[in-house]
Design a protein around this motif. Structure first.
Motif, PDB file in Angstrom:
ATOM      1  N   GLY A   1       0.816  -1.209   0.000  1.00  0.00           N
ATOM      2  CA  GLY A   1       0.000   0.000   0.000  1.00  0.00           C
ATOM      3  C   GLY A   1       0.849   1.258   0.000  1.00  0.00           C
ATOM      4  N   PHE A   2       1.969   1.216   0.711  1.00  0.00           N
ATOM      5  CA  PHE A   2       2.884   2.361   0.741  1.00  0.00           C
ATOM      6  C   PHE A   2       3.525   2.572  -0.622  1.00  0.00           C
ATOM      7  CE2 PHE A   2       7.062   4.290   1.757  1.00  0.00           C
ATOM      8  CZ  PHE A   2       6.589   5.479   2.288  1.00  0.00           C
ATOM      9  N   LEU A   3       3.878   1.480  -1.305  1.00  0.00           N
ATOM     10  CA  LEU A   3       4.446   1.596  -2.645  1.00  0.00           C
ATOM     11  C   LEU A   3       3.431   2.182  -3.618  1.00  0.00           C
ATOM     12  CD1 LEU A   3       6.538  -1.672  -3.003  1.00  0.00           C
ATOM     13  CD2 LEU A   3       7.364   0.655  -2.714  1.00  0.00           C
ATOM     14  N   LYS A   4       2.161   1.806  -3.469  1.00  0.00           N
ATOM     15  CA  LYS A   4       1.120   2.372  -4.328  1.00  0.00           C
ATOM     16  C   LYS A   4       0.962   3.865  -4.062  1.00  0.00           C
ATOM     17  CE  LYS A   4      -1.631  -1.765  -5.046  1.00  0.00           C
ATOM     18  NZ  LYS A   4      -2.924  -2.422  -4.824  1.00  0.00           N
ATOM     19  N   LEU A   5       1.075   4.254  -2.789  1.00  0.00           N
ATOM     20  CA  LEU A   5       0.994   5.660  -2.432  1.00  0.00           C
ATOM     21  C   LEU A   5       2.142   6.450  -3.055  1.00  0.00           C
ATOM     22  CD1 LEU A   5      -0.355   7.923  -0.739  1.00  0.00           C
ATOM     23  CD2 LEU A   5       1.239   7.284   1.076  1.00  0.00           C
ATOM     24  N   ILE A   6       3.344   5.916  -2.970  1.00  0.00           N
ATOM     25  CA  ILE A   6       4.505   6.566  -3.573  1.00  0.00           C
ATOM     26  C   ILE A   6       4.323   6.682  -5.083  1.00  0.00           C
ATOM     27  CG2 ILE A   6       6.976   6.304  -4.083  1.00  0.00           C
ATOM     28  CD1 ILE A   6       7.306   5.143  -1.289  1.00  0.00           C
ATOM     29  N   ASN A   7       3.853   5.605  -5.699  1.00  0.00           N
ATOM     30  CA  ASN A   7       3.632   5.600  -7.142  1.00  0.00           C
ATOM     31  C   ASN A   7       2.586   6.645  -7.537  1.00  0.00           C
ATOM     32  OD1 ASN A   7       3.936   4.845  -9.776  1.00  0.00           O
ATOM     33  ND2 ASN A   7       2.672   3.024  -9.604  1.00  0.00           N
ATOM     34  N   SER A   8       1.508   6.739  -6.777  1.00  0.00           N
ATOM     35  CA  SER A   8       0.468   7.729  -7.061  1.00  0.00           C
ATOM     36  C   SER A   8       1.002   9.146  -6.894  1.00  0.00           C
ATOM     37  CB  SER A   8      -0.730   7.519  -6.141  1.00  0.00           C
ATOM     38  OG  SER A   8      -1.310   6.268  -6.357  1.00  0.00           O
ATOM     39  N   LEU A   9       1.818   9.356  -5.867  1.00  0.00           N
ATOM     40  CA  LEU A   9       2.407  10.669  -5.636  1.00  0.00           C
ATOM     41  C   LEU A   9       3.315  11.069  -6.796  1.00  0.00           C
ATOM     42  CD1 LEU A   9       2.704  13.021  -3.628  1.00  0.00           C
ATOM     43  CD2 LEU A   9       4.654  11.798  -2.687  1.00  0.00           C
ATOM     44  N   PHE A  10       4.148  10.148  -7.256  1.00  0.00           N
ATOM     45  CA  PHE A  10       5.022  10.449  -8.385  1.00  0.00           C
ATOM     46  C   PHE A  10       4.227  10.689  -9.662  1.00  0.00           C
ATOM     47  CE2 PHE A  10       8.555   8.896  -5.814  1.00  0.00           C
ATOM     48  CZ  PHE A  10       9.537   9.792  -6.179  1.00  0.00           C
ATOM     49  N   ASN A  11       3.124   9.957  -9.856  1.00  0.00           N
ATOM     50  CA  ASN A  11       2.280  10.194 -11.025  1.00  0.00           C
ATOM     51  C   ASN A  11       1.673  11.591 -10.978  1.00  0.00           C
ATOM     52  OD1 ASN A  11       2.691   7.753 -12.315  1.00  0.00           O
ATOM     53  ND2 ASN A  11       0.996   6.756 -11.268  1.00  0.00           N
ATOM     54  N   LEU A  12       1.215  12.015  -9.815  1.00  0.00           N
ATOM     55  CA  LEU A  12       0.641  13.351  -9.664  1.00  0.00           C
ATOM     56  C   LEU A  12       1.692  14.423  -9.934  1.00  0.00           C
ATOM     57  CD1 LEU A  12      -1.747  15.170  -8.818  1.00  0.00           C
ATOM     58  CD2 LEU A  12      -0.869  14.996  -6.490  1.00  0.00           C
ATOM     59  N   ILE A  13       2.870  14.252  -9.380  1.00  0.00           N
ATOM     60  CA  ILE A  13       3.954  15.213  -9.598  1.00  0.00           C
ATOM     61  C   ILE A  13       4.334  15.254 -11.081  1.00  0.00           C
ATOM     62  CG2 ILE A  13       6.398  15.680  -9.126  1.00  0.00           C
ATOM     63  CD1 ILE A  13       5.862  14.622  -6.281  1.00  0.00           C
ATOM     64  N   PHE A  14       4.343  14.089 -11.727  1.00  0.00           N
ATOM     65  CA  PHE A  14       4.673  14.030 -13.149  1.00  0.00           C
ATOM     66  C   PHE A  14       3.654  14.802 -13.983  1.00  0.00           C
ATOM     67  CE2 PHE A  14       4.285  11.833 -17.274  1.00  0.00           C
ATOM     68  CZ  PHE A  14       5.555  12.075 -17.761  1.00  0.00           C
ATOM     69  N   ILE A  15       2.384  14.601 -13.712  1.00  0.00           N
ATOM     70  CA  ILE A  15       1.334  15.289 -14.468  1.00  0.00           C
ATOM     71  C   ILE A  15       1.392  16.795 -14.229  1.00  0.00           C
ATOM     72  CG2 ILE A  15      -1.174  15.571 -14.668  1.00  0.00           C
ATOM     73  CD1 ILE A  15      -1.346  12.519 -14.160  1.00  0.00           C
ATOM     74  N   LEU A  16       1.563  17.203 -12.978  1.00  0.00           N
ATOM     75  CA  LEU A  16       1.666  18.633 -12.684  1.00  0.00           C
ATOM     76  C   LEU A  16       2.901  19.253 -13.340  1.00  0.00           C
ATOM     77  CD1 LEU A  16       0.601  18.720  -8.931  1.00  0.00           C
ATOM     78  CD2 LEU A  16      -0.728  19.461 -10.917  1.00  0.00           C
ATOM     79  N   SER A  17       3.986  18.512 -13.388  1.00  0.00           N
ATOM     80  CA  SER A  17       5.205  19.005 -14.040  1.00  0.00           C
ATOM     81  C   SER A  17       5.000  19.177 -15.538  1.00  0.00           C
ATOM     82  CB  SER A  17       6.372  18.049 -13.788  1.00  0.00           C
ATOM     83  OG  SER A  17       6.640  17.953 -12.427  1.00  0.00           O
ATOM     84  N   LEU A  18       4.282  18.235 -16.154  1.00  0.00           N
ATOM     85  CA  LEU A  18       4.010  18.364 -17.578  1.00  0.00           C
ATOM     86  C   LEU A  18       3.136  19.572 -17.879  1.00  0.00           C
ATOM     87  CD1 LEU A  18       3.415  14.698 -18.787  1.00  0.00           C
ATOM     88  CD2 LEU A  18       5.400  16.142 -19.159  1.00  0.00           C
ATOM     89  N   VAL A  19       2.144  19.810 -17.040  1.00  0.00           N
ATOM     90  CA  VAL A  19       1.279  20.978 -17.219  1.00  0.00           C
ATOM     91  C   VAL A  19       2.103  22.256 -17.060  1.00  0.00           C
ATOM     92  CG1 VAL A  19      -0.665  22.247 -16.235  1.00  0.00           C
ATOM     93  CG2 VAL A  19      -0.820  19.776 -16.543  1.00  0.00           C
ATOM     94  N   PHE A  20       2.958  22.296 -16.047  1.00  0.00           N
ATOM     95  CA  PHE A  20       3.808  23.459 -15.824  1.00  0.00           C
ATOM     96  C   PHE A  20       4.758  23.674 -17.001  1.00  0.00           C
ATOM     97  CE2 PHE A  20       7.781  25.308 -14.199  1.00  0.00           C
ATOM     98  CZ  PHE A  20       7.297  26.531 -13.766  1.00  0.00           C
ATOM     99  N   LEU A  21       5.381  22.598 -17.483  1.00  0.00           N
ATOM    100  CA  LEU A  21       6.294  22.711 -18.618  1.00  0.00           C
ATOM    101  C   LEU A  21       5.572  23.221 -19.857  1.00  0.00           C
ATOM    102  CD1 LEU A  21       8.515  19.529 -18.305  1.00  0.00           C
ATOM    103  CD2 LEU A  21       9.273  21.888 -18.217  1.00  0.00           C
ATOM    104  N   ALA A  22       4.367  22.737 -20.103  1.00  0.00           N
ATOM    105  CA  ALA A  22       3.598  23.198 -21.261  1.00  0.00           C
ATOM    106  C   ALA A  22       3.304  24.689 -21.142  1.00  0.00           C
ATOM    107  CB  ALA A  22       2.305  22.395 -21.390  1.00  0.00           C
ATOM    108  N   GLY A  23       2.913  25.120 -19.953  1.00  0.00           N
ATOM    109  CA  GLY A  23       2.640  26.544 -19.747  1.00  0.00           C
ATOM    110  C   GLY A  23       3.862  27.406 -19.961  1.00  0.00           C
TER     111      GLY A  23
END
Length: 77
Positions: A5-27
Motif C-alpha cells: 500500500g505504501f508503494l502504491k501511495l509513492i507511485n500515485s504521488l510520483f504520477n501526480l507530480i509528473f502530471i503537474l510538471s508536464l502541465v507546468f512545462l507546457a505553460g
C-alpha cells in the motif's frame, strides 16, 4: 519490507507530480514562445534562448523521474 500500500501511495504521488510538471512545462513553453514571437529586443531573445535550455533540461529530469518508482519497486521485490 515495505508495505504494498505504501508503494502504491509513492507511485500515485510520483504520477501526480509528473502530471503537474508536464502541465507546468507546457505553460512555460507557451509563455516563452509568446515572448520569443513578440519580443523586439535582442536581449529578450538571448534570455529566451537561455531559458529554453533550462526548460529542456527540466523536461528531461521530469521524464527520468518516471523511473524512480519502478526502481524502488524492483529494489524491494
Amino acid at each position: 519490507m515495505i508495505e504494498p500500500g505504501f508503494l502504491k501511495l509513492i507511485n500515485s504521488l510520483f504520477n501526480l507530480i509528473f502530471i503537474l510538471s508536464l502541465v507546468f512545462l507546457a505553460g512555460v513553453i507557451i509563455y516563452l514562445g509568446i515572448i520569443y514571437i513578440t519580443s523586439t529586443s535582442e536581449e529578450k531573445l538571448k534570455e529566451v534562448h537561455k531559458k529554453w535550455f533550462l526548460i529542456l533540461a527540466g523536461a528531461v529530469l521530469v521524464f527520468l523521474s518516471r523511473t524512480i518508482p519502478k526502481l524502488i519497486d524492483m529494489f524491494f521485490k
